[in-house]
Write a protein that holds these residues in place. Structure first.
Motif, PDB file in Angstrom:
ATOM      1  N   LEU A  38     -91.418  71.007 -52.581  1.00 38.66           N
ATOM      2  CA  LEU A  38     -90.786  71.023 -53.893  1.00 38.66           C
ATOM      3  C   LEU A  38     -89.965  69.745 -54.040  1.00 38.66           C
ATOM      4  CD1 LEU A  38     -89.650  74.754 -54.230  1.00 38.66           C
ATOM      5  CD2 LEU A  38     -91.837  73.688 -54.794  1.00 38.66           C
ATOM      6  N   VAL A  39     -90.277  68.983 -55.070  1.00 34.60           N
ATOM      7  CA  VAL A  39     -89.740  67.633 -55.212  1.00 34.60           C
ATOM      8  C   VAL A  39     -88.879  67.546 -56.469  1.00 34.60           C
ATOM      9  CG1 VAL A  39     -90.313  65.187 -55.354  1.00 34.60           C
ATOM     10  CG2 VAL A  39     -91.842  66.758 -54.116  1.00 34.60           C
ATOM     11  N   PRO A  40     -87.536  67.488 -56.330  1.00 34.07           N
ATOM     12  CA  PRO A  40     -86.695  67.328 -57.517  1.00 34.07           C
ATOM     13  C   PRO A  40     -86.788  65.910 -58.056  1.00 34.07           C
ATOM     14  CG  PRO A  40     -85.350  67.269 -55.526  1.00 34.07           C
ATOM     15  CD  PRO A  40     -86.755  67.573 -55.081  1.00 34.07           C
ATOM     16  N   GLY A  41     -86.626  65.796 -59.362  1.00 30.63           N
ATOM     17  CA  GLY A  41     -86.683  64.464 -59.960  1.00 30.63           C
ATOM     18  C   GLY A  41     -86.465  64.510 -61.447  1.00 30.63           C
ATOM     19  N   ALA A  42     -86.693  63.383 -62.099  1.00 30.45           N
ATOM     20  CA  ALA A  42     -86.528  63.294 -63.545  1.00 30.45           C
ATOM     21  C   ALA A  42     -87.531  64.205 -64.251  1.00 30.45           C
ATOM     22  CB  ALA A  42     -86.720  61.855 -63.999  1.00 30.45           C
ATOM     23  N   ASN A  43     -87.181  64.632 -65.454  1.00 29.04           N
ATOM     24  CA  ASN A  43     -88.076  65.510 -66.196  1.00 29.04           C
ATOM     25  C   ASN A  43     -89.240  64.706 -66.758  1.00 29.04           C
ATOM     26  OD1 ASN A  43     -89.176  67.227 -68.426  1.00 29.04           O
ATOM     27  ND2 ASN A  43     -87.585  68.594 -67.653  1.00 29.04           N
ATOM     28  N   LEU A  44     -90.447  65.041 -66.326  1.00 24.22           N
ATOM     29  CA  LEU A  44     -91.624  64.268 -66.717  1.00 24.22           C
ATOM     30  C   LEU A  44     -92.084  64.591 -68.137  1.00 24.22           C
ATOM     31  CD1 LEU A  44     -93.638  64.340 -63.366  1.00 24.22           C
ATOM     32  CD2 LEU A  44     -91.955  62.672 -64.172  1.00 24.22           C
ATOM     33  N   VAL A  45     -91.715  65.761 -68.659  1.00 20.72           N
ATOM     34  CA  VAL A  45     -92.011  66.042 -70.070  1.00 20.72           C
ATOM     35  C   VAL A  45     -91.183  65.114 -70.949  1.00 20.72           C
ATOM     36  CG1 VAL A  45     -91.875  67.748 -71.916  1.00 20.72           C
ATOM     37  CG2 VAL A  45     -92.694  68.425 -69.652  1.00 20.72           C
ATOM     38  N   ARG A  73     -97.483  68.437 -53.422  1.00 19.92           N
ATOM     39  CA  ARG A  73     -96.112  68.182 -53.881  1.00 19.92           C
ATOM     40  C   ARG A  73     -95.933  68.741 -55.296  1.00 19.92           C
ATOM     41  NH1 ARG A  73     -93.214  63.924 -51.803  1.00 19.92           N
ATOM     42  NH2 ARG A  73     -92.877  62.977 -53.864  1.00 19.92           N
ATOM     43  N   VAL A  74     -94.882  69.555 -55.456  1.00 25.56           N
ATOM     44  CA  VAL A  74     -94.598  70.221 -56.733  1.00 25.56           C
ATOM     45  C   VAL A  74     -93.314  69.631 -57.305  1.00 25.56           C
ATOM     46  CG1 VAL A  74     -94.165  72.424 -57.885  1.00 25.56           C
ATOM     47  CG2 VAL A  74     -95.680  72.329 -55.870  1.00 25.56           C
ATOM     48  N   GLY A  75     -93.428  68.955 -58.425  1.00 24.58           N
ATOM     49  CA  GLY A  75     -92.263  68.352 -59.047  1.00 24.58           C
ATOM     50  C   GLY A  75     -91.528  69.318 -59.952  1.00 24.58           C
ATOM     51  N   TYR A  76     -90.223  69.160 -60.025  1.00 24.31           N
ATOM     52  CA  TYR A  76     -89.409  69.990 -60.919  1.00 24.31           C
ATOM     53  C   TYR A  76     -88.130  69.250 -61.289  1.00 24.31           C
ATOM     54  CZ  TYR A  76     -86.340  71.175 -56.960  1.00 24.31           C
ATOM     55  OH  TYR A  76     -85.459  71.113 -55.900  1.00 24.31           O
TER      56      TYR A  76
END
Length: 601
Positions: A144-151, A117-120
């Motif tokens: 490809l997994v959209p979501g909140a910005n983890l940075v 799973r690749v988050g973006y």
């Protein structure tokens, strides 16, 4: 306005920040996370709160991205930043890969197990980017997994979003009113049965509404989103406190201002066919429109991009005035440099400060148009070198000094590069300098049939270097705005320049040569695409360039034997024009120096 010479990130923190990000990734259930050098507007320059790539990796270039997994981390950059990234990134933490030879898809399929799973963050990637990536990693069934910005989740002291004023741009400098621009685009939308166009590029919005801002350093635009309706109304989404009564009055009743939080609900309320640019709009916009009822997202190019690139007569007139003003300041700077630098003791920062002071002395400088590149000796070989207190170098006699700089004036944007010899000339630099000059002259004199694009003529500037077995890893030229972005599409002179060149477009012509550990050479002028007179016997419409930039080219670095008769004639005519234009406007000492610098070859 003043350039900041401090390091943008704290050295030695890459490992700790990557560890924190990996903790957030574990909590989100993703095996990799994408960190682009982009904001929600896909601009080249971003606000401090959007410097996620620099915060995480230390790399401060204007293009690139990183990927972090539980075990590995990588930074991808193109050839312009090959040397810079090596000096900024902790290579015990990050691998370095080169674009376009290496791709995100290839790396992900190499390191992730099947089904990974690749988050973006869907605000920071375009629809086209995500679609292409999804297609390429499908063979390993990577999700490809959209979501909140983890940075953002681990960046404790992330700066706040900018809220600087939006100001009207004078209609006499724009050449067309916002009403005219909106009306023309709205008519085209109506003819094609499109109900609205979503705009996400700040420079498009600034151009359309005849406004400017300062949310982004060096680029006079406000950060905003907009919806242009087929009846020419516009919904503008930005912090309302950015606009005072004068700015609201200038926009007029057909422009409604709302907070950015209302952008999503406004997309939900659209009906019919809605144009969105898959190359520039966040995939978040497409996802939101796809979920809306009664709405069809139509992938189309931002309708402001092409008319913005074809400058009005007023914009071209203002740009010529801006270049004359800038030429005077730059000549005074070069005269000072010629007198001072050979004595020794000057640093790169000293030079940058002096150059900015001469431009500020015009009384018209709004900002520099990008961080000045001032590289002495081996620093000049770093294509997008940015001097800091840590890298600041004393300029020694016998070195080459590469200075790439520009200014933002209300009537135009400038960008100029000159390479000068400090004291005694390096013999080994003369031949490549002259070959680069031959490329500038060849492109400046070029004629081509209407309909050709930048990629069709890019080789004209490279040919003299190619014949000597040399080349450079950047484009030959980029588009330039008018008191907007110093890098502007869709036009470019490069192998990727697919847009046909049209009259009124402004571009740079900037071939170069870089010898690692020794010196860098680049000569850059800005030009306007125009229709030249048809030669006797000619039977096809042609296009050519008018040179805007007014500044001498260092004659001490030229080998005249490498120039043919026509090339010498062009250079002498160019220098005569520079002297005639600037000579009466500069101070006495500069005029004396300029006369020698512009003497016939």
């Amino acid at each position: 306005m003043l350039q900041d010479f401090a390091q943008r990130t704290t050295p030695g923190t890459g490992a700790a920040r990557v560890a924190a990000l990996r903790g957030a990734m574990a909590g989100a259930g993703v095996d990799a996370f994408l960190i682009p050098r982009a904001d929600a507007h896909q601009g080249e320059n971003v606000a401090p709160r959007d410097e996620r790539l620099a915060w995480l990796t230390g790399f401060t270039g204007s293009a690139g991205f990183a990927i972090v997994t539980a075990e590995r981390a990588v930074v991808f950059v193109d050839g312009r930043y090959r040397l810079q990234v090596q000096g900024q990134v902790d290579q015990a933490v990050f691998e370095i890969r080169r674009i376009p030879e290496d791709t995100a898809a290839d790396w992900l399929t190499e390191v992730l197990p099947q089904g990974g799973r690749v988050g973006y963050d869907p605000w920071l990637h375009t629809a086209r980017e995500i679609t292409e990536l999804r297609d390429k990693v499908g063979s390993r069934q990577l999700g490809l997994v959209p979501g909140a910005n983890l940075v953002d989740a681990v960046w404790a002291d992330q700066p706040a979003a900018p809220t600087r004023p939006v100001v009207p741009h004078p209609a006499d400098l724009a050449g067309r009113s916002s009403t005219e621009k909106r009306g023309a685009i709205a008519r085209d939308l109506t003819e094609r049965d499109i109900a609205a166009a979503v705009l996400t590029l700040p420079d498009s919005i600034a151009w359309l509404l005849n406004v400017r801002g300062s949310d982004i350093a060096r680029t006079p635009v406000p950060l905003a989103f907009a919806i242009l309706h087929a009846d020419a109304r516009v919904d503008l989404f930005t912090a309302p406190e950015k606009l005072d009564a004068a700015a609201l009055a200038a926009l007029g009743p057909e422009v409604r201002v709302a907070p950015e939080a209302e952008f999503g609900p406004a997309l939900d309320a659209l009906h019919g066919r809605v144009a969105v640019d898959p190359a520039t709009a966040p995939v978040w916009v497409f996802d939101r429109l796809d979920a809306a009822t009664g709405c069809e997202a139509v992938p189309e190019r931002d309708p402001c991009i092409l008319p913005k690139a074809q400058k009005t007569g007023a914009e071209l007139a203002g740009t010529r005035v801006a270049h004359l003003r800038d030429g005077v300041a730059f000549a005074e700077f070069l005269a000072w440099l010629a007198l001072t630098a050979p004595e020794g003791g000057l640093t790169e920062i000293d030079v940058v400060r002096r150059l900015e002071e001469t431009r500020a002395a015009t009384g018209a400088l709004r900002d520099i148009s990008f961080e000045t590149i001032c590289g002495a000796g081996p620093n000049g070989a770093i294509v997008h070198y940015r001097v800091t207190e840590a890298t600041n170098r004393v300029i020694s006699p016998g070195e080459l000094l590469l200075i790439d700089s520009g200014a933002q004036y209300l009537d135009g944007t400038t960008d100029i590069t000159r390479t000068v010899a400090i004291g005694e000339v390096q013999a080994e630099a003369i031949r490549p300098f002259t070959l680069v000059l031959k490329g500038v002259i060849a492109m400046s004199r070029a004629r081509w049939p209407q309909g050709l694009a930048g990629r069709d003529i890019d080789a004209i500037a490279r040919a003299p270097l190619w014949r000597a077995g040399l080349d450079y890893d950047h484009g030959t030229g980029h588009g330039v705005g008018v008191y907007l972005g110093v890098h502007e599409g869709p036009q470019s002179l490069s192998r990727r320049g697919l847009e046909p060149l049209l009259p009124g477009m402004i571009l740079s012509v900037e071939p170069g040569y870089y010898r690692d550990g020794a010196f860098g050479i680049r000569t850059e002028n800005l030009v306007i695409v125009r229709a030249p007179e048809t030669p006797e016997g000619g039977d096809r419409p042609m296009l050519g360039f008018e040179t805007l930039t007014l500044a001498p080219i260092d004659r001490s670095l030229i080998d005249p034997s490498l120039l043919d008769t026509d090339e010498r004639a062009w250079l002498d005519a160019y220098h005569a024009r520079v002297l005639a234009a600037l000579g009466p406007l500069v101070d006495t000492e500069t005029a004396r120096w300029l006369t020698g610098a512009c003497a016939p070859l």
